[in-house]
Design a protein around this motif. Structure first.
Motif, PDB file in Angstrom:
ATOM      1  N   SER A 198      -1.172   1.314  -1.112  1.00 23.53           N
ATOM      2  CA  SER A 198      -1.956   1.393   0.125  1.00 23.53           C
ATOM      3  C   SER A 198      -3.451   1.526  -0.136  1.00 23.53           C
ATOM      4  O   SER A 198      -4.267   1.326   0.764  1.00 23.53           O
ATOM      5  CB  SER A 198      -1.484   2.576   0.973  1.00 23.53           C
ATOM      6  OG  SER A 198      -1.913   3.814   0.419  1.00 23.53           O
ATOM      7  N   GLU A 199      -3.830   1.885  -1.384  1.00 19.44           N
ATOM      8  CA  GLU A 199      -5.242   2.098  -1.715  1.00 19.44           C
ATOM      9  C   GLU A 199      -5.853   0.927  -2.482  1.00 19.44           C
ATOM     10  O   GLU A 199      -7.035   0.958  -2.828  1.00 19.44           O
ATOM     11  CB  GLU A 199      -5.388   3.377  -2.559  1.00 19.44           C
ATOM     12  CG  GLU A 199      -5.002   4.642  -1.793  1.00 19.44           C
ATOM     13  CD  GLU A 199      -5.019   5.875  -2.689  1.00 19.44           C
ATOM     14  OE1 GLU A 199      -4.960   5.705  -3.939  1.00 19.44           O
ATOM     15  OE2 GLU A 199      -5.088   6.992  -2.157  1.00 19.44           O
ATOM     16  N   CYS A 259      -0.422  -1.033   4.090  1.00 17.48           N
ATOM     17  CA  CYS A 259      -1.727  -0.452   4.448  1.00 17.48           C
ATOM     18  C   CYS A 259      -1.789  -0.092   5.930  1.00 17.48           C
ATOM     19  O   CYS A 259      -2.358   0.943   6.300  1.00 17.48           O
ATOM     20  CB  CYS A 259      -2.849  -1.424   4.106  1.00 17.48           C
ATOM     21  SG  CYS A 259      -3.110  -1.681   2.333  1.00 17.48           S
ATOM     22  N   ASN A 272      -4.777   2.484   6.316  1.00 20.42           N
ATOM     23  CA  ASN A 272      -5.809   2.289   5.300  1.00 20.42           C
ATOM     24  C   ASN A 272      -6.437   0.907   5.448  1.00 20.42           C
ATOM     25  O   ASN A 272      -5.927   0.052   6.169  1.00 20.42           O
ATOM     26  CB  ASN A 272      -5.210   2.439   3.894  1.00 20.42           C
ATOM     27  CG  ASN A 272      -4.961   3.892   3.534  1.00 20.42           C
ATOM     28  OD1 ASN A 272      -5.300   4.792   4.284  1.00 20.42           O
ATOM     29  ND2 ASN A 272      -4.349   4.115   2.381  1.00 20.42           N
ATOM     30  N   GLU A 287      -8.765  -0.606  -0.483  1.00 23.96           N
ATOM     31  CA  GLU A 287      -9.797   0.391  -0.208  1.00 23.96           C
ATOM     32  C   GLU A 287     -10.610   0.716  -1.460  1.00 23.96           C
ATOM     33  O   GLU A 287     -11.835   0.850  -1.418  1.00 23.96           O
ATOM     34  CB  GLU A 287      -9.128   1.660   0.340  1.00 23.96           C
ATOM     35  CG  GLU A 287     -10.077   2.585   1.040  1.00 23.96           C
ATOM     36  CD  GLU A 287      -9.309   3.624   1.863  1.00 23.96           C
ATOM     37  OE1 GLU A 287      -9.212   4.766   1.380  1.00 23.96           O
ATOM     38  OE2 GLU A 287      -8.803   3.281   2.949  1.00 23.96           O
TER      39      GLU A 287
END
Length: 908
Positions: free
Chosen positions: A15-16, A80, A85, A19
């Motif tokens: 999920s990061e 995400c 995110n 980002e």
């Protein structure tokens, strides 16, 4: 923190990726295309611990410790979104929200957890029982009233929740609390205290109270053992709700700790190098004369390795279409990376970049090769070959760049695409008869061949129009005729229409092309519905016959077929909903901003509303066949904003068009409905000033100009259907009339025309038939379906008597068909003329002989415009110039022919 290149990742790490910038998308990847149902199903699998496949990563060129995601973009983006995110594409930010429904699935549901997704365009969510379907219009109307939002398009997505959910919670509460290691009590407090809208309404309390009231009502009604309500008893009070929340929270924490997704690593740059190496080997092999070459692996079979990679990587998910694959191939081969930005900026809101590339490719190929096929399908392998060619001419990349950069069209200096849109689109002041924004945006998707036709004419023929004037409107009228009447079943016939009219596209000037001449070619082979005169259609008593005491059980289409020569036209146009949008263009332009038409899974910020409500006939017995047949025609539908649908009810038109009527409401209801309408008016003062105007404005906005609509109070379609039927039929014709008058459709009608004999000097040529023809001519040339003109003469060069002959169809439809015009020479005496002519194999298709008496060629008459007749004369003259014979004979044959022409054509 650097990217940890490992073989398996937890959901939190995945999920990061975007980002933190560790993982990005290569140019070849498209945007996020998953539907809400796919997001929901993925999260059900994740929470159950099911495997969800692997990701394919490749080292990013010139970037240390950074990777590109070759496969898995849709899954990563869905993950995400659940975490809320950052995603890879900005256009997915704040446009999706994931919920989980606390109610248990019923026994027939394959899911274990009911996830619910809402989107910017569907803030009410999708059907609970079938998450691939949108809600019914009535449910949307109730949902908007429940949310109490005046304009859902202007609100943030956090203001909404899925309407058909039983008792739902934003899923990010579970994830956020699990990441912070909150206790179960802390999680529940966050849901109870923090889940509010912008006016501080506690959404959790609203949903919970609504749910508990629903449970009690069904218990009171004895419905608890029916369907979902049996399952609902498992969370039918406060304690059970808390228990369910705790169980889901426990499962979420387990998922975050244990659920992992494998990753595979593939060096994409090495693959591209291998691709280039194979191409180089292939080039060398072609230059070698190797006796054993057939035993060497053909590099062409591997030269499309990159293309095959993407086909195979996408074969298990949302498959790349041919166009998407071509666009990816282009992106992977671009020398100038900024071109993608130009393409996507130029296409924004109007056309998919991949579709634009298809159209650009066809323009590019058609300019290089006149024989390029007109079909819009382009095979990826052929596309890749063309765009990678190294030749002295303009490359495809440079061609696309010029299309998007060169501002050479119109006085305003527009690009080709800008000018095309400018000509098509409605402008309240300058082009009030243009097409509404939504229709312009749909053209590339639903009628790419017709859009290609316009782009080609603008680029190749330099067509120009006085903006908004008659010629411009008539050209737009022809465009809509081809688009709406030429699509056939399932949008399949536009390619046939384009093929029919292509000779006119290539040859006719602007003032001749956008006329009935092109319509006539479009009708060849019955490809398109014939275009009637509106005067004949209406005043020819069709409307009168349709509305005059029809029998209730007569099928509408049988009645039209018996009373009109335009059954196909009527059937096609009565269901063309774009015509409704066109009729309501001013209202829709006033209500909606252009960007409100561009949501992620719909381009319609309105609903199709039955003016006489659908509930009056559906699921009811004994409804007459004829009213059922007409109920879904354009005459009973309007494009109606959800904001207005909220104030409407499924009531007779009398009440719809007279909403502020005290007699139909209690005092409380009257106050509520008045306040609702006043809010709408306050936001739309440019089109309505006060409540009193509603009585005139609502029928006007609905394109219900017949005053009887506002008086129509019929609800019983079994007994009192006739007034409703009459108004629906009259509105059908009113919508058609608006189209005809606005875009000068009558100017496109094919009137009686001169036959091709107009080019002949009638004092020299003779029209023959069975009565006046010599036996030999009768046997050789006469056909009841054709006109035959003959001219008898002596060839001085050969001292022989011969006949020239013209033969063409008596049918106006067939006269323009390809190769349907025959010209030739005929000799009575067997073998006297034809046998002496030596015809080589190369030209035997051009100079045909059916027997030893005559020789002929086939020609195409493009239109009945003067330019086409001159082209026909020129083609015949060229045929005679190259006639297989002596120079003297050819000159003799040609000069005699030219001397027999009508003087006004001979002079040219």
């Amino acid at each position: 923190m650097e990217f940890d290149k490992k073989s398996i990742f937890k959901l939190t790490e995945i999920s990061e990726w975007s980002e933190k910038g560790h993982v990005s998308l290569p140019n070849v990847q498209r945007g996020f295309v998953w539907k809400a149902s796919q997001i929901e199903n993925l999260w059900d699998s994740l929470l159950r611990g099911y495997p969800v496949g692997s990701f394919v990563l490749s080292p990013k060129k010139n970037s240390e410790n950074k990777y590109e995601l070759l496969d898995g973009q849709q899954r990563v983006t869905a993950i995400c979104l659940g975490f809320q995110n950052k995603t890879f594409k900005e256009d997915t930010q704040n446009r999706y929200k994931l919920f989980i429904d606390l109610e248990y699935p019923n026994s027939e549901d394959s899911r274990e957890y009911i996830f619910r997704v809402i989107t910017k365009s569907h803030p009410w969510g999708y059907s609970r029982n079938d998450n691939s379907k949108t809600l019914a219009a009535e449910d949307k109307r109730i949902a908007i009233e429940l949310y109490n939002k005046e304009n859902w398009l202007e609100e943030e997505i956090d203001e909404f929740f899925p309407y058909e959910a039983s008792l739902c919670v934003p899923f990010n509460y579970f994830i956020d609390s699990a990441l912070l290691n909150d206790s179960e009590t802390e999680l529940i407090k966050k849901i109870e205290n923090n889940w509010t809208d912008k006016v501080a309404n506690n959404l959790w309390s609203i949903l919970k109270n609504r749910w508990l009231q629903k449970i009690q009502q069904n218990i009171s009604n004895g419905n608890v053992n029916k369907g979902n309500y049996q399952q609902s008893l498992e969370i039918s009070d406060e304690d059970q709700i808390v228990h369910r929340l705790k169980n889901i929270y426990s499962d979420v924490k387990k998922m975050l700790n244990t659920q992992q997704v494998p990753a595979l690593y593939l060096d994409f740059e090495l693959l591209k190098d291998r691709h280039r190496e194979l191409e180089s080997v292939g080039a060398n092999l072609k230059n070698q004369k190797n006796e054993d070459q057939e035993n060497i692996i053909d590099p062409d079979k591997e030269s499309d390795a990159i293309e095959n990679l993407f086909i195979r990587l996408n074969s298990g998910g949302t498959i790349l279409s041919g166009e998407d694959l071509n666009y990816s191939i282009l992106k992977s081969n671009l020398k100038n990376d900024t071109l993608i930005t130009y393409i996507e900026s130029a296409c924004k809101d109007y056309i998919q970049p991949s579709r634009f590339i298809t159209l650009a490719y066809k323009l590019y190929q058609k300019e290089k090769n006149k024989n390029e096929a007109l079909l819009m399908r382009v095979k990826p392998k052929q596309f890749q070959k063309i765009i990678c060619q190294n030749n002295r001419g303009e490359s495809f990349e440079a061609y696309v760049s010029n299309l998007l950069i060169e501002k050479v069209y119109n006085e305003s200096k527009m690009t080709l695409l800008e000018y095309c849109i400018y000509l098509l689109e409605y402008n309240k002041l300058k082009h009030p008869n243009g097409l509404p924004h939504l229709i312009v945006c749909k053209i590339a998707q639903t009628a790419p061949e017709i859009l290609f036709l316009l782009l080609y004419r603008l680029k190749k023929s330099k067509d120009k129009f006085d903006y908004g004037e008659i010629e411009h409107c008539r050209a737009l009228g022809l465009f809509t005729v081809l688009m709406w009447l030429g699509k056939g079943e399932k949008q399949r016939d536009h390619a046939k229409v384009l093929t029919n009219i292509w000779p006119a596209v290539e040859s006719l000037p602007t003032d001749k092309f956008w006329t009935a001449s092109t319509i006539q070619r479009a009708l060849l082979n019955k490809t398109m519905s014939p275009l009637p005169s509106f005067k004949k259609l209406k005043e020819g008593k069709l409307l009168i016959r349709l509305t005059q005491t029809p029998k209730s059980n007569t099928p509408l289409w049988d009645k039209i077929y018996r009373n009109s020569n335009y059954y196909e036209f009527t059937h096609d146009i009565f269901f063309e909903r774009d015509l409704i949008i066109y009729a309501q263009r001013e209202f829709l332009d006033d209500i909606f901003k252009s960007q409100e038409y561009h949501q992620e899974d719909t381009n319609m910020p309105f609903d199709w509303d039955h003016i006489s409500p659908s509930k009056f006939i559906y699921s009811k017995k004994g409804i007459p066949r004829i009213i059922k047949d007409c109920y879904n025609t354009i005459g009973n539908l309007r494009a109606w904003p959800y904001a207005l649908n909220r104030t409407d009810q499924a009531v007779a038109p009398f009440y719809k068009f007279n909403p502020i009527n005290k007699s139909q409401y209690s005092e409380f209801e009257y106050l509520k409905i008045t306040q609702s309408w006043q809010k709408f008016i306050d936001k739309n003062l440019s089109i309505i000033k006060n409540l009193e105007d509603l009585k005139s404005k609502l029928p006007e906005w609905s394109f219900c100009n017949n005053k009887k609509w506002s008086e129509l109070n019929s609800e019983d379609m079994k007994k009192s259907w006739q007034p409703t039927y009459d108004l629906i039929m009259q509105r059908n014709f009113a919508i058609i009339k608006n189209w005809y008058e606005s875009l000068n459709i009558e100017d496109l009608l094919i009137n009686e025309i001169e036959t091709p004999s107009i080019i002949l000097n009638k004092s020299k040529w003779k029209l023959i038939n069975k009565k006046n023809a010599d036996k030999e001519l009768k046997d050789a040339l006469i056909d009841d379906d054709f006109y035959v003109w003959i001219y008898k003469t002596n060839l001085n060069s050969l001292k022989k008597e011969i006949y020239y002959f013209f033969q063409f169809s008596k049918s106006q439809e067939d006269i323009l068909a390809e190769d349907n015009f025959v010209f030739g020479l005929y000799s009575f005496k067997q073998g006297e003329f034809v046998k002496s002519i030596k015809i080589s194999d190369k030209v035997k298709n051009v100079y045909s002989t059916n027997n030893e008496n005559f020789i002929h060629g086939n020609f195409t008459l493009i239109s009945h415009e003067k330019e086409s007749y001159l082209k026909l004369i020129d083609d015949i003259s060229q045929w005679l110039k190259e006639f297989p014979g002596t120079r003297a004979m050819k000159a003799d044959i040609l000069n005699i022919f030219l001397g027999t022409l009508n003087i006004k054509f001979r002079n040219y």
